[in-house]
Design a protein around this motif. Sequence first.
Motif, short mmCIF file in Angstrom:
data_model
loop_
_atom_site.label_atom_id
_atom_site.label_comp_id
_atom_site.label_asym_id
_atom_site.label_seq_id
_atom_site.Cartn_x
_atom_site.Cartn_y
_atom_site.Cartn_z
N ARG A 141 1.98 0.04 20.62
CA ARG A 141 3.32 -0.42 20.23
C ARG A 141 3.29 -1.93 19.96
N ALA A 142 2.25 -2.34 19.24
CA ALA A 142 2.08 -3.76 18.89
C ALA A 142 3.15 -4.17 17.88
N THR A 143 3.55 -5.42 17.97
CA THR A 143 4.65 -5.93 17.13
C THR A 143 4.16 -6.81 15.99
N HIS A 144 2.95 -7.36 16.11
CA HIS A 144 2.44 -8.28 15.09
C HIS A 144 0.97 -8.01 14.81
N VAL A 145 0.59 -8.18 13.54
CA VAL A 145 -0.78 -7.93 13.11
C VAL A 145 -1.22 -9.05 12.16
N PRO A 146 -2.25 -9.83 12.53
CA PRO A 146 -2.77 -10.82 11.58
C PRO A 146 -3.55 -10.09 10.49
N VAL A 147 -3.15 -10.27 9.24
CA VAL A 147 -3.77 -9.52 8.15
C VAL A 147 -4.06 -10.45 6.98
N GLY A 148 -5.08 -10.10 6.21
CA GLY A 148 -5.34 -10.74 4.94
C GLY A 148 -4.48 -10.09 3.87
N GLU A 149 -4.45 -10.71 2.71
CA GLU A 149 -3.64 -10.18 1.61
C GLU A 149 -4.02 -8.75 1.27
N ALA A 158 1.87 1.44 7.74
CA ALA A 158 2.08 1.60 9.18
C ALA A 158 3.57 1.50 9.52
N ARG A 159 4.26 0.58 8.87
CA ARG A 159 5.70 0.45 9.09
C ARG A 159 6.45 1.69 8.61
N ASP A 160 6.03 2.23 7.45
CA ASP A 160 6.66 3.44 6.94
C ASP A 160 6.45 4.62 7.89
N ILE A 161 5.23 4.74 8.41
CA ILE A 161 4.93 5.82 9.35
C ILE A 161 5.75 5.67 10.62
N ALA A 162 5.82 4.46 11.16
CA ALA A 162 6.62 4.22 12.36
C ALA A 162 8.08 4.58 12.13
N GLN A 163 8.60 4.15 10.98
CA GLN A 163 10.00 4.43 10.65
C GLN A 163 10.25 5.93 10.53
N LYS A 164 9.35 6.65 9.86
CA LYS A 164 9.54 8.09 9.68
C LYS A 164 9.44 8.82 11.01
N VAL A 181 14.66 3.91 18.84
CA VAL A 181 13.32 3.91 18.24
C VAL A 181 12.26 3.91 19.33
N PHE A 182 11.13 4.54 19.02
CA PHE A 182 10.00 4.48 19.94
C PHE A 182 8.97 3.46 19.47
N PHE A 183 8.65 3.50 18.17
CA PHE A 183 7.65 2.58 17.64
C PHE A 183 8.33 1.38 16.98
N PRO A 184 7.83 0.17 17.24
CA PRO A 184 8.31 -1.00 16.50
C PRO A 184 7.79 -0.96 15.06
N LEU A 185 8.40 -1.73 14.19
CA LEU A 185 7.88 -1.91 12.84
C LEU A 185 7.07 -3.19 12.84
N PRO A 186 5.73 -3.08 12.90
CA PRO A 186 4.89 -4.28 13.08
C PRO A 186 5.01 -5.25 11.92
N GLU A 187 5.02 -6.53 12.27
CA GLU A 187 5.16 -7.61 11.29
C GLU A 187 3.79 -8.22 10.98
N PRO A 188 3.57 -8.63 9.72
CA PRO A 188 2.30 -9.29 9.40
C PRO A 188 2.31 -10.75 9.82
N ILE A 189 1.16 -11.24 10.19
CA ILE A 189 0.96 -12.68 10.42
C ILE A 189 -0.10 -13.13 9.43
N ILE A 190 0.30 -13.95 8.46
CA ILE A 190 -0.63 -14.48 7.47
C ILE A 190 -0.60 -15.99 7.60
N GLN A 191 -1.73 -16.56 8.01
CA GLN A 191 -1.76 -17.98 8.34
C GLN A 191 -2.86 -18.70 7.57
N GLY A 192 -2.69 -19.98 7.42
CA GLY A 192 -3.80 -20.85 7.01
C GLY A 192 -4.08 -20.88 5.53
N PRO A 193 -4.79 -21.90 5.09
CA PRO A 193 -5.04 -22.10 3.67
C PRO A 193 -6.18 -21.26 3.10
#
Length: 344
Positions: A141-149, A158-164, A181-193
């Motif tokens: 039930r993680a809320t944030h995910v650091p992801v690349g583009e 993942a958000r669509d699956i959680a919502q459904k 709700v049981f599952f959060p809708l995880p948010e992306p973390i995109i950082q840095g240059p």
Amino acid sequence: MSFKELVFSGVQPTGNLHLGNYLGAITKFVTLQETHDCIYCVVDMHAITVWQDPAELTRNTREVTAAFIAAGIDPKKNIVFNQSQVTGHAELAWVFNCVARMGWLNRMTQFKEKAGKDRENASVGLYVYPNLMAADILVYRATHVPVGEDQKQHLELARDIAQKFNNDYGDSIRGRGFGDVFFPLPEPIIQGPATRVMSLRDGSKKMSKSEPSDYSRINLTDDADAIAQKIRKAKTDPEPLPSELKGLESRPEADNLVGIFAALDHKTKADVLRDYGGAQFSNFKSALVDLAVTKLGPIGGEMKKLVQDPAHIDAILADGSERAAKIADENMKAVKDIVGFVRR
């Protein structure tokens, strides 16, 4: 319902970790551990969506773990483990296989890229890979995910699956005291240059271990001489560095090297151009060599030392897996109750 902030991310153990992995993911992991509770996973189950030599998979799993530790991730403060040791990932992935829709998966561009023209011969695992990725995140039930583009589309799925899931089982979720709700809708973390590091030989392609030329990438285990040689041989154009960001727009190789310098030195690209704008590439590359060797040399040295002690790495993974399983098992008990499975 409010959820406690929790970061989840993973790295595939497919060998030859390089600068793109480091700047695009691992440095972010190190930074996030100062502000969040973090779970960092070596995603070995994802790796076998294409065939892996078993001995290499074992070795690569330990190498990624060594890279985490050498880069500064604290396995006592965070959870560091390999995916296959926690059964909840596979269990929740099956539930999500039954929640996700075929049309959603058909839109996944990474499957099309990896399967190529011979899609009929691709593994089913490669096709449903995004459902397992959703399970990786949501079993905690993680809320944030650091992801690349290139991973944003998978996180959106993942958000669509959680919502459904939340919608399909809303009454059951509410009936068991979880609110709406049981599952959060995880948010992306995109950082840095430099979240997307490109090839040193072709600024239009992502840095990759699969590119034939070893000069296209800086491996985390490269020594100082190799790092210096690869940077000096990196493709550039004949013009000096621009003084403003807009001057990088049509110069992918220059943009890539400036982005790498910025990320290694914890600056913005604009900062780098203020310092080096107007300089010839030979001078800029010399400065980049010094910076890269200073930053990456100790990490490579520590990685080499760690992989010589596999028992130590395995102990870190075992401890992390035990801690991860405690969270995943509790959440899977709830999922099974919500879905209607009879359990012990």
